[in-house]
Design a protein around this motif. Structure first.
Motif, PDB file in Angstrom:
ATOM      1  N   ASP A 102       0.783  -0.944  -0.050  1.00 38.52           N
ATOM      2  CA  ASP A 102      -0.053  -0.054   0.192  1.00 38.52           C
ATOM      3  C   ASP A 102       0.798   1.156   0.019  1.00 38.52           C
ATOM      4  O   ASP A 102       0.336   2.295  -0.396  1.00 38.52           O
ATOM      5  CB  ASP A 102      -0.843  -0.028   1.169  1.00 38.52           C
ATOM      6  CG  ASP A 102      -1.889  -1.179   1.203  1.00 38.52           C
ATOM      7  OD1 ASP A 102      -2.214  -1.400   0.074  1.00 38.52           O
ATOM      8  OD2 ASP A 102      -2.296  -1.540   2.254  1.00 38.52           O
ATOM      9  N   VAL A 103       2.191   1.082   0.126  1.00 40.53           N
ATOM     10  CA  VAL A 103       2.974   2.376   0.280  1.00 40.53           C
ATOM     11  C   VAL A 103       3.252   3.007  -1.105  1.00 40.53           C
ATOM     12  O   VAL A 103       3.082   2.257  -2.299  1.00 40.53           O
ATOM     13  CB  VAL A 103       4.424   2.130   0.879  1.00 40.53           C
ATOM     14  CG1 VAL A 103       4.196   1.588   2.456  1.00 40.53           C
ATOM     15  CG2 VAL A 103       4.919   1.069   0.024  1.00 40.53           C
ATOM     16  N   ARG A 104       3.316   4.404  -1.287  1.00 41.94           N
ATOM     17  CA  ARG A 104       3.352   4.952  -2.552  1.00 41.94           C
ATOM     18  C   ARG A 104       4.911   5.800  -2.549  1.00 41.94           C
ATOM     19  O   ARG A 104       5.306   5.830  -3.770  1.00 41.94           O
ATOM     20  CB  ARG A 104       2.532   6.063  -2.671  1.00 41.94           C
ATOM     21  CG  ARG A 104       0.911   5.174  -2.883  1.00 41.94           C
ATOM     22  CD  ARG A 104       1.006   4.688  -4.339  1.00 41.94           C
ATOM     23  NE  ARG A 104      -0.329   3.905  -4.410  1.00 41.94           N
ATOM     24  CZ  ARG A 104      -0.552   2.494  -4.076  1.00 41.94           C
ATOM     25  NH1 ARG A 104       0.353   1.962  -3.680  1.00 41.94           N
ATOM     26  NH2 ARG A 104      -1.638   1.965  -4.145  1.00 41.94           N
ATOM     27  N   HIS A 105       5.363   6.033  -1.481  1.00 38.05           N
ATOM     28  CA  HIS A 105       6.637   7.005  -1.207  1.00 38.05           C
ATOM     29  C   HIS A 105       7.707   6.251  -0.532  1.00 38.05           C
ATOM     30  O   HIS A 105       7.750   6.063   0.693  1.00 38.05           O
ATOM     31  CB  HIS A 105       6.478   8.275  -0.915  1.00 38.05           C
ATOM     32  CG  HIS A 105       5.275   9.293  -1.416  1.00 38.05           C
ATOM     33  ND1 HIS A 105       5.299   9.541  -2.753  1.00 38.05           N
ATOM     34  CD2 HIS A 105       4.009   9.504  -1.001  1.00 38.05           C
ATOM     35  CE1 HIS A 105       4.028  10.028  -3.186  1.00 38.05           C
ATOM     36  NE2 HIS A 105       3.548  10.247  -2.108  1.00 38.05           N
ATOM     37  N   VAL A 106       8.598   5.375  -1.284  1.00 40.18           N
ATOM     38  CA  VAL A 106       9.696   4.704  -0.766  1.00 40.18           C
ATOM     39  C   VAL A 106      10.840   5.575  -0.668  1.00 40.18           C
ATOM     40  O   VAL A 106      11.166   6.125  -1.381  1.00 40.18           O
ATOM     41  CB  VAL A 106       9.851   3.639  -1.478  1.00 40.18           C
ATOM     42  CG1 VAL A 106      11.075   2.478  -0.728  1.00 40.18           C
ATOM     43  CG2 VAL A 106       8.549   2.505  -1.622  1.00 40.18           C
ATOM     44  N   ALA A 107      11.866   5.272   0.536  1.00 38.83           N
ATOM     45  CA  ALA A 107      12.968   5.958   0.701  1.00 38.83           C
ATOM     46  C   ALA A 107      14.119   5.211   1.039  1.00 38.83           C
ATOM     47  O   ALA A 107      13.696   4.144   1.702  1.00 38.83           O
ATOM     48  CB  ALA A 107      12.791   7.408   1.350  1.00 38.83           C
ATOM     49  N   LEU A 108      15.230   5.635   0.687  1.00 39.08           N
ATOM     50  CA  LEU A 108      16.366   5.167   1.387  1.00 39.08           C
ATOM     51  C   LEU A 108      17.591   6.226   1.654  1.00 39.08           C
ATOM     52  O   LEU A 108      17.368   7.120   1.040  1.00 39.08           O
ATOM     53  CB  LEU A 108      17.130   4.135   0.426  1.00 39.08           C
ATOM     54  CG  LEU A 108      16.711   2.706   0.015  1.00 39.08           C
ATOM     55  CD1 LEU A 108      15.966   2.818  -1.304  1.00 39.08           C
ATOM     56  CD2 LEU A 108      17.721   1.723   0.188  1.00 39.08           C
TER      57      LEU A 108
END
Length: 247
Positions: free
Chosen positions: A99-105
């Motif tokens: 369900d996530v839309r904005h992923v970051a590292l």
């Protein structure tokens, strides 16, 4: 479909995170954090500290284990296969949170300088829209810590790796060389009497260690200090700048 943001976080000091980087962390639905084994647990902890520092309500975090890199088929092929394996770990972590839309590292230093995150991101399927938030590099932190300019007046400098110093020697026509990714202390392969060095470990962090001087005179001190620091912390990040002496 998700988008991906690679956020440069400097050398691990929360003060190195830019306002743009802090906002990108707050905007993320999911942040991926690598685990590199018990001896390097502090690296995940530093990322968690940065997230906690810049957010009131931290985003969801997904941890993934970094696979070991093979070297029996040659360096470049080993790295290529390693990137494939890491991309698969990213994919699995993201797929577990559909369900996530904005992923970051959060990327040490800057995602565009001697870091493979952009290459790994290009292997994801489907291919996400990828955004880069620049960060302070270890090179900037090193020269700032020693209060020196990176280049001589009107001269160029070279940024390279320890492996290339060992394999190819001093780059032609370079007056200064910044060396990254060098776990072998490759300055030992040079004629040390011909160079000065500015070395730093954990640069910009509370554990910061700085040594500088004629390479022949401080090389053993660097070797001993580096070994001791790595034993104490279980990991080490270091970088150095070399200058060829003019006779």
């Amino acid at each position: 479909m998700f988008d991906l943001t690679l956020i440069g976080i400097g050398t691990g000091n929360p003060d190195h995170v830019t306002l743009q980087g802090a906002q990108a962390i707050r905007d993320a639905d999911l942040i991926l954090i690598p685990r590199k084994g018990e001896n390097k647990a502090d690296l995940a902890g530093l990322r968690e500290e940065i997230i906690a520092t810049v957010t009131d309500t931290p985003p969801q975090i997904a941890y993934f284990d970094i696979p070991k890199r093979r070297s029996d088929d040659g360096y470049l092929r080993g790295v290529d296969e390693w990137h494939d394996a890491i991309a698969l770990r990213w994919q699995e972590a993201i797929s577990a949170n559909p369900d996530v839309r904005h992923v970051a590292l959060l990327i040490w230093g800057d995602p565009s300088l001697y870091d493979s995150s952009l290459r790994i991101a290009s292997r994801l399927t489907p291919q996400p829209e990828t955004r880069v938030v620049p960060g302070i590099t270890a090179l900037q932190a090193l020269t700032a810590a020693h209060a020196i300019p990176i280049n001589d007046l009107g001269a160029s400098y070279v940024v390279t790796t320890g492996r290339r110093i060992r394999d190819e020697g001093w780059p032609a026509k370079a007056s200064k060389v910044a060396v990254m990714l060098d776990g072998e202390c490759s300055f030992q392969s040079l004629e040390m009497a011909e160079y000065d060095i500015w070395w730093g470990a954990y640069v910009g962090m509370k554990e910061e260690i700085l040594i500088s001087g004629p390479l022949a005179g401080v090389a053993q001190q660097i070797l001993d200090t580096r070994a001791s620091a790595r034993a104490d912390h279980g990991w080490i990040m270091d970088i150095y700048l070399l200058k060829k002496r003019v006779n």
